[in-house]
Design a protein around this motif. Structure first.
Motif, PDB file in Angstrom:
ATOM      1  N   TRP A  77      97.607 130.043 140.367  1.00 39.45           N
ATOM      2  CA  TRP A  77      96.793 129.293 139.397  1.00 39.45           C
ATOM      3  C   TRP A  77      97.553 128.092 138.848  1.00 39.45           C
ATOM      4  O   TRP A  77      98.763 128.128 138.695  1.00 39.45           O
ATOM      5  CB  TRP A  77      96.411 130.239 138.255  1.00 39.45           C
ATOM      6  N   SER A  78      96.827 127.021 138.546  1.00 40.27           N
ATOM      7  CA  SER A  78      97.420 125.894 137.819  1.00 40.27           C
ATOM      8  C   SER A  78      96.322 125.113 137.109  1.00 40.27           C
ATOM      9  O   SER A  78      95.155 125.189 137.479  1.00 40.27           O
ATOM     10  CB  SER A  78      98.213 124.967 138.747  1.00 40.27           C
ATOM     11  N   GLU A  79      96.732 124.370 136.090  1.00 41.95           N
ATOM     12  CA  GLU A  79      95.839 123.489 135.343  1.00 41.95           C
ATOM     13  C   GLU A  79      96.325 122.063 135.514  1.00 41.95           C
ATOM     14  O   GLU A  79      97.494 121.839 135.824  1.00 41.95           O
ATOM     15  CB  GLU A  79      95.873 123.819 133.840  1.00 41.95           C
ATOM     16  N   LYS A  92      91.314 132.559 135.959  1.00 39.10           N
ATOM     17  CA  LYS A  92      92.087 132.900 134.764  1.00 39.10           C
ATOM     18  C   LYS A  92      91.200 133.662 133.786  1.00 39.10           C
ATOM     19  O   LYS A  92      90.046 133.312 133.581  1.00 39.10           O
ATOM     20  CB  LYS A  92      92.611 131.624 134.117  1.00 39.10           C
ATOM     21  N   ILE A  93      91.757 134.704 133.186  1.00 38.67           N
ATOM     22  CA  ILE A  93      91.037 135.482 132.179  1.00 38.67           C
ATOM     23  C   ILE A  93      91.562 135.074 130.805  1.00 38.67           C
ATOM     24  O   ILE A  93      92.767 135.159 130.555  1.00 38.67           O
ATOM     25  CB  ILE A  93      91.209 136.994 132.409  1.00 38.67           C
ATOM     26  N   ILE A  94      90.644 134.624 129.951  1.00 43.12           N
ATOM     27  CA  ILE A  94      91.002 134.182 128.596  1.00 43.12           C
ATOM     28  C   ILE A  94      90.156 134.974 127.616  1.00 43.12           C
ATOM     29  O   ILE A  94      88.931 134.891 127.638  1.00 43.12           O
ATOM     30  CB  ILE A  94      90.733 132.677 128.394  1.00 43.12           C
ATOM     31  N   LYS A  95      90.826 135.734 126.758  1.00 42.21           N
ATOM     32  CA  LYS A  95      90.139 136.486 125.704  1.00 42.21           C
ATOM     33  C   LYS A  95      90.639 135.968 124.363  1.00 42.21           C
ATOM     34  O   LYS A  95      91.758 136.279 123.959  1.00 42.21           O
ATOM     35  CB  LYS A  95      90.407 137.980 125.840  1.00 42.21           C
ATOM     36  N   GLU A  96      89.796 135.174 123.699  1.00 45.99           N
ATOM     37  CA  GLU A  96      90.194 134.635 122.396  1.00 45.99           C
ATOM     38  C   GLU A  96      89.903 135.673 121.318  1.00 45.99           C
ATOM     39  O   GLU A  96      88.769 136.079 121.118  1.00 45.99           O
ATOM     40  CB  GLU A  96      89.449 133.337 122.083  1.00 45.99           C
ATOM     41  N   VAL A 112      86.323 133.585 127.426  1.00 42.93           N
ATOM     42  CA  VAL A 112      86.054 132.187 127.750  1.00 42.93           C
ATOM     43  C   VAL A 112      85.668 132.087 129.223  1.00 42.93           C
ATOM     44  O   VAL A 112      86.394 132.572 130.090  1.00 42.93           O
ATOM     45  CB  VAL A 112      87.295 131.318 127.460  1.00 42.93           C
ATOM     46  N   PRO A 113      84.515 131.476 129.523  1.00 50.89           N
ATOM     47  CA  PRO A 113      84.137 131.322 130.933  1.00 50.89           C
ATOM     48  C   PRO A 113      85.095 130.368 131.656  1.00 50.89           C
ATOM     49  O   PRO A 113      85.422 129.308 131.133  1.00 50.89           O
ATOM     50  CB  PRO A 113      82.727 130.744 130.879  1.00 50.89           C
ATOM     51  N   THR A 114      85.579 130.784 132.821  1.00 51.70           N
ATOM     52  CA  THR A 114      86.477 129.940 133.615  1.00 51.70           C
ATOM     53  C   THR A 114      85.987 129.925 135.062  1.00 51.70           C
ATOM     54  O   THR A 114      85.207 130.788 135.476  1.00 51.70           O
ATOM     55  CB  THR A 114      87.925 130.466 133.593  1.00 51.70           C
ATOM     56  N   HIS A 150      94.606 136.234 124.510  1.00 55.74           N
ATOM     57  CA  HIS A 150      95.273 137.060 125.519  1.00 55.74           C
ATOM     58  C   HIS A 150      94.836 136.516 126.869  1.00 55.74           C
ATOM     59  O   HIS A 150      93.641 136.423 127.139  1.00 55.74           O
ATOM     60  CB  HIS A 150      94.839 138.520 125.338  1.00 55.74           C
ATOM     61  N   MET A 151      95.797 136.147 127.701  1.00 57.51           N
ATOM     62  CA  MET A 151      95.498 135.473 128.966  1.00 57.51           C
ATOM     63  C   MET A 151      96.088 136.218 130.155  1.00 57.51           C
ATOM     64  O   MET A 151      97.134 136.855 130.037  1.00 57.51           O
ATOM     65  CB  MET A 151      96.110 134.072 128.965  1.00 57.51           C
TER      66      MET A 151
END
Length: 122
Positions: A48-50, A21-25, A15-17, A41-42
């Motif tokens: 970092w925060s959202e 953060k690295i997001i692998k769906e 997932v592009p961020t 897998h994140m």
């Protein structure tokens, strides 16, 4: 010949961020069109925060390494490696890693994660 009754995911959707953060769906809307569940897998970098959000899905998080902070309806909770949590849908939450090391974790959402269902605050 019968149809295989399993799927091995060796090429998850990244997932592009813009926040490091690295997001692998591995399974979900973007990888196999599954709207019932998503598994990702994140890796959340230190600092970092959202924004706060009120997702329309249940979210399960399992911490592999590091620590992750959750602010759930005003209560601050910190999980460490080996711990997990379920946050029920329609609960206001903020996810962050205010710590000094990367937090690696697995996130499972039911129904599947969708930007249309996450309801992030501006």
């Amino acid at each position: 010949m019968s149809k295989k009754k399993y799927t091995i995911q060796a090429n998850p959707f990244i997932v592009p961020t813009t926040d490091g953060k690295i997001i692998k769906e591995h399974f979900g809307n973007t990888t196999d069109g599954n709207k019932d569940i998503s598994i990702a897998h994140m890796k959340a970098p230190a600092g970092w925060s959202e924004p706060f959000q009120t997702p329309e899905f249940d979210e399960f998080t399992f911490i592999i390494s590091g620590k992750k902070q959750f602010i759930i309806d005003g209560e601050t909770i910190v999980l460490e490696a080996g711990q997990s949590i379920k946050i029920e849908r329609n609960t206001r939450v903020q996810y962050s890693n205010p710590f000094t090391e990367v937090c690696e974790y697995i996130a499972i959402c039911t129904p599947a994660f969708s930007i249309d269902l996450v309801n992030r605050e501006a």
